[in-house]
Design a protein around this motif. Structure first.
Motif, PDB file in Angstrom:
ATOM      1  N   THR A  20       0.868  -1.312   0.012  1.00 11.80           N
ATOM      2  CA  THR A  20       0.167   0.026  -0.048  1.00 11.80           C
ATOM      3  C   THR A  20       0.771   1.229  -0.142  1.00 11.80           C
ATOM      4  O   THR A  20       1.895   1.337   0.610  1.00 11.80           O
ATOM      5  CB  THR A  20      -0.937   0.086   1.292  1.00 11.80           C
ATOM      6  OG1 THR A  20      -1.666  -1.028   1.255  1.00 11.80           O
ATOM      7  CG2 THR A  20      -1.649   1.441   1.333  1.00 11.80           C
ATOM      8  N   PRO A  22       0.410   5.633   0.527  1.00 11.55           N
ATOM      9  CA  PRO A  22      -0.537   6.817   0.580  1.00 11.55           C
ATOM     10  C   PRO A  22      -0.393   7.679  -0.558  1.00 11.55           C
ATOM     11  O   PRO A  22       0.545   7.984  -1.076  1.00 11.55           O
ATOM     12  CB  PRO A  22       0.127   7.331   1.872  1.00 11.55           C
ATOM     13  CG  PRO A  22       1.583   6.895   1.999  1.00 11.55           C
ATOM     14  CD  PRO A  22       1.522   5.485   1.246  1.00 11.55           C
ATOM     15  N   SER A  76      -5.237   6.088  -1.314  1.00  4.44           N
ATOM     16  CA  SER A  76      -4.023   5.011  -1.332  1.00  4.44           C
ATOM     17  C   SER A  76      -4.322   4.199  -2.500  1.00  4.44           C
ATOM     18  O   SER A  76      -5.493   3.994  -3.130  1.00  4.44           O
ATOM     19  CB  SER A  76      -4.227   4.129   0.043  1.00  4.44           C
ATOM     20  OG  SER A  76      -5.411   3.362  -0.217  1.00  4.44           O
TER      21      SER A  76
END
Length: 266
Positions: A20, A22, A76
């Motif tokens: 992931t 941001p 994200s």
């Protein structure tokens, strides 16, 4: 917090690995959708794709890529890999391969974002919108109400499938954000039961959060795309002509045959 590796022990016997990143808010990019450009390439399933490579190694069954969260102040981007039993022991290698794929597709000054990829996405989105399945009234109402909070009134029906603006700069900027040093990972696996000493207070899920290993980050930064990873070929089967073909002559012949048959029978 970046460069964190979250290890989670599931209740079911499943294993997934998620990377992931941001992002700044992406809602204003609903006409250009640079995140869909990236997800289209990373999530491709053709020969030479990341998924085909992971399957060939016996490490993954499925791969999904795209925007994970999208809010007014942040978003994200996620790459989610459903691991096999063997792949569960190779998450560091999977992490590095993800960045090999990203580097393969990342634009450069000499190789800007490819317009044909966006055009293919636009065509698929167009016929998906035009020929979408019938939605129940409550579901349609709920979707429209949600869209009214996000898009101009005239675009609430079409904004989710709108690909009217090709924005190479936004695509390049997004790739620049998808770097190893900005990533977090989550590995869901029962193999962490012995080391996941923390428990979250709501469901009692076991977990452990620690920095991503320095050698893993270094390998991802140094990753260089190599065969069998390759760009997908343009899809020749994407339809672009939806006009109806009226076979008038054939219809007249069938009608005449029917009339003659009826007369003969009389």
């Amino acid at each position: 917090r970046l460069r964190q590796a979250l290890k989670v022990v599931p209740v079911k016997d499943v294993s997934t690995f998620t990377v992931t990143w941001p992002l700044p808010p992406i809602r204003a990019q609903y006409r250009s959708k640079p995140f869909r450009y990236v997800s289209h390439l990373i999530g491709h399933e053709s020969e030479g794709s990341l998924l085909s490579l992971l399957k060939a190694k016996g490490w993954a069954d499925q791969l999904m890529a795209g925007e994970g969260r999208s809010h007014s102040d942040f978003a994200s981007f996620d790459v989610i890999v459903e691991l096999t039993e063997e792949g569960d022991a190779h998450v560091d290698e999977v992490f590095v391969l993800i960045f090999e794929a990203l580097k393969l597709f990342a634009p450069t000054e000499s190789a800007p974002p490819r317009r044909w990829v966006f055009d293919e996405m636009r065509e698929v989105a167009y016929f998906s919108f035009r020929f979408q399945d019938v939605v129940s009234p409550p579901s349609a109402c709920l979707g429209l109400v949600q869209s009214m909070h996000l898009y101009p009134p005239r675009e609430v029906f079409s904004a989710r499938e709108d690909h009217s603006l090709f924005d190479p700069e936004a695509i390049s900027a997004l790739f620049e954000l998808l770097r190893p040093e900005r990533a977090n990972t989550m590995h869901v696996s029962r193999s962490h039961a012995a080391v996941a000493t923390s428990r979250e207070p709501w469901y009692g899920t076991q977990y452990l959060c620690e920095p991503i290993a320095a050698e893993t980050l270094a390998a991802a930064k140094a990753a260089t795309p190599a065969a069998p990873l390759a760009w997908p070929e343009p899809n020749p089967f994407v339809p672009t002509d939806f006009s109806l073909v009226c076979e008038a002559e054939g219809g007249d012949e069938r009608a005449g045959t029917g009339a003659e048959g009826a007369g003969a029978g009389a």
